[in-house]
Motif scaffolding. Structure first.
Motif, PDB file in Angstrom:
ATOM      1  N   GLY A  21      52.515  38.982  37.142  1.00 45.29           N
ATOM      2  CA  GLY A  21      52.202  40.071  35.850  1.00 45.29           C
ATOM      3  C   GLY A  21      50.951  39.277  35.655  1.00 45.29           C
ATOM      4  N   MET A  22      50.280  38.995  36.893  1.00 47.21           N
ATOM      5  CA  MET A  22      49.110  39.184  36.671  1.00 47.21           C
ATOM      6  C   MET A  22      48.341  40.509  36.893  1.00 47.21           C
ATOM      7  N   PRO A  23      47.528  40.826  35.391  1.00 51.84           N
ATOM      8  CA  PRO A  23      47.375  42.066  34.777  1.00 51.84           C
ATOM      9  C   PRO A  23      46.343  43.290  35.889  1.00 51.84           C
ATOM     10  N   ILE A  24      47.014  44.087  36.004  1.00 54.18           N
ATOM     11  CA  ILE A  24      47.027  45.518  37.235  1.00 54.18           C
ATOM     12  C   ILE A  24      46.017  45.328  38.566  1.00 54.18           C
ATOM     13  N   ALA A  25      45.144  46.147  37.478  1.00 53.20           N
ATOM     14  CA  ALA A  25      43.176  45.527  37.708  1.00 53.20           C
ATOM     15  C   ALA A  25      42.559  44.083  38.961  1.00 53.20           C
ATOM     16  N   PHE A  26      43.410  43.434  37.575  1.00 56.90           N
ATOM     17  CA  PHE A  26      43.099  42.080  38.414  1.00 56.90           C
ATOM     18  C   PHE A  26      44.102  41.654  40.148  1.00 56.90           C
ATOM     19  N   ALA A  27      44.980  41.849  39.350  1.00 53.77           N
ATOM     20  CA  ALA A  27      45.461  42.087  41.173  1.00 53.77           C
ATOM     21  C   ALA A  27      45.044  43.065  42.545  1.00 53.77           C
ATOM     22  N   LEU A  28      44.588  44.649  41.994  1.00 51.86           N
ATOM     23  CA  LEU A  28      44.552  44.652  43.009  1.00 51.86           C
ATOM     24  C   LEU A  28      43.541  44.207  43.675  1.00 51.86           C
ATOM     25  N   GLY A  29      42.534  44.213  42.481  1.00 43.53           N
ATOM     26  CA  GLY A  29      41.045  43.378  42.884  1.00 43.53           C
ATOM     27  C   GLY A  29      41.277  42.304  44.290  1.00 43.53           C
ATOM     28  N   SER A  30      41.813  41.555  43.492  1.00 39.41           N
ATOM     29  CA  SER A  30      42.515  40.256  44.144  1.00 39.41           C
ATOM     30  C   SER A  30      43.061  40.413  46.243  1.00 39.41           C
ATOM     31  N   VAL A  31      43.928  40.951  45.647  1.00 34.00           N
ATOM     32  CA  VAL A  31      44.268  41.358  46.946  1.00 34.00           C
ATOM     33  C   VAL A  31      43.148  41.729  47.998  1.00 34.00           C
TER      34      VAL A  31
END
Length: 449
Positions: A21-31
């Motif tokens: 459920g993490m926002p897409i931008a933060f999901a991609l950045g964190s990975v």
């Protein structure tokens, strides 16, 4: 650890974080940052901000917030309702004319705003109540608007196409021109279905009435005098001038895409100020606020997606995946089908922006090696991503329609868009048979590349 293992771990981690459920931008950045920490030199973390900035420091990407401002200026005014009312007045005598009017209104508004959700909201708020008042079934009314709204990412100025042009390193002008023919094809297919479906619903309403049932609003006759029709034209002409002016500036060689975006944004602000009196700070504030919010969200997604792609490339995940696809030795058209099927599946969960930026490094090299025109493929991929906007479980336009018309059951909206999904498949098939639908116009205007 092998490249295959790292690649599978990278993909699995991405899906896991996104489904959390993490926002897409933060999901991609964190990975991306996590894999930089574990699998890349420690010094690479010091260059995260530099990499994101350099990837985003593109003059082409500058056009995105400017086109968003243009769409916001039109979307926050009564332009959508006026556009719809004028087209309906001129087409009301055509069988299914109200449905056709909504398709045309969606196409014209999409060409001015460049946003599918904005098109759905602006035209749907006026069109759905009018169609239902005149007897159209709720699912049919919702399906027309939800599907017509998808034209916002195909007809220029499309923000999705801007991102594809950056990712594929293709001419934005050629890509915009290539979207016009397929866009008109979809408008024709949607309008044709509207006629057939309206006739069927009219015949059913007439049969019920002749058997002593309730007289449907379908059977009521509507009349607009010529004077009334002509009176409505001035409401539309300024925005047609805006559309034509932007196209001439872009394709006439008078301005670059970014300059054209700025011109379009300023013209749109000027028109809503003159036509609708939206010039006071309190009137302009919602336009600028909407522009700022959407631009910030989109640019953050773009920046994180580009960082994600950079890490994927540095770890040789994208190159390895591309070599694996080529190594399968699939025939040209089987390869295309497999890639489009992957895009359809991704469309269940991701918006078009993320799909383009995440998959471009993997799918474009094999397609180019197979001899496909990347401009043509960009149009086909855009139509396939349009399907993602109206098919469950995520279909953004479905939920926009649900917000515009909350009394229409969700299942009716979903069933209402299904025939239009079929028409999009037909459009993709026709583009494969006759690629000139997309490539002929850019070749004529800009010369054969």
């Amino acid at each position: 650890m092998s490249e295959l293992a790292i690649g599978l771990l990278y993909g699995g981690a991405t899906l896991l974080v996104m489904f959390s459920g993490m926002p897409i931008a933060f999901a991609l950045g964190s990975v991306a940052v996590t894999f930089m920490y574990f699998f890349m030199p420690a010094s690479s973390l010091d260059t995260v901000t530099q990499n994101v900035y350099e990837e985003m420091a593109s003059i082409t990407l500058l056009s995105i917030p400017l086109f968003i401002m243009k769409g916001a200026a039109i979307g926050k005014s009564r332009a959508g309702q006026d556009l719809y009312s004028a087209i309906h007045a001129w087409l009301h005598k055509v069988p299914g004319g109200l449905g056709i009017a909504n398709v045309f209104a969606c196409a014209l508004f999409a060409a001015m705003a460049g946003s599918s959700p904005a098109t759905c909201s602006a035209i749907g708020s006026a069109g759905i109540p009018e169609m239902r008042k005149r007897g159209y079934s709720p699912g049919f009314a919702a399906g027309i608007i939800a599907s017509g709204g998808t034209l916002g990412i195909l007809l220029p100025p499309s923000i999705v196409m801007i991102l594809y042009a950056v990712a594929a390193e293709q001419s934005l002008g050629r890509l915009f021109l290539a979207g016009i023919g397929p866009g008109l094809l979809l408008v024709g297919l949607f309008a044709g279905y509207a006629v057939v479906r309206a006739r069927k619903e009219y015949a059913l309403a007439l049969e019920i009435y002749e058997k002593g049932g309730v007289k449907s609003a379908y059977l009521e006759k509507e009349h607009f005098t010529l004077a009334k029709k002509v009176e409505m034209l001035p409401r539309v002409l300024p925005f047609v001038v805006l559309l034509i002016g932007v196209m001439i500036a872009l394709y006439g060689g008078f301005a670059t895409p970014s300059e054209t975006a700025g011109l379009g944004g300023l013209m749109a602000l000027g028109l809503v100020a003159v036509v609708y009196g939206l010039w006071r700070p309190k009137d302009v504030a919602p336009i600028l606020t909407s522009t700022l919010k959407e631009s910030t969200m989109l640019m953050l997604i773009i920046g994180m997606s580009l960082l994600y792609s950079y890490v994927m490339s540095h770890l040789h995940i994208s190159q390895g995946a591309a070599q694996w696809i080529v190594g399968m030795a699939l025939s040209k058209w089987i390869l295309l089908c497999v890639i489009l099927l992957m895009v359809i599946v991704l469309g269940f969960f991701l918006p078009p922006v993320s799909i383009i930026l995440m998959t471009a490094p993997i799918i474009l090299p094999p397609l180019k090696a197979a001899g496909f025109d990347l401009i043509w493929f960009g149009v086909v991929m855009t139509i396939v991503m349009e399907m993602g906007l109206i098919h469950p479980p995520v279909g953004l336009n479905i939920f926009v329609i649900k917000n515009v018309a909350p009394d229409i059951p969700l299942k009716d909206v979903i069933w209402g868009v299904m025939p239009f999904l079929g028409l999009m498949f037909v459009a993709v098939f026709l583009l494969c048979l006759f690629p000139g639908i997309a490539t002929q116009l850019p070749n004529l205007v800009m010369g054969v590349k």
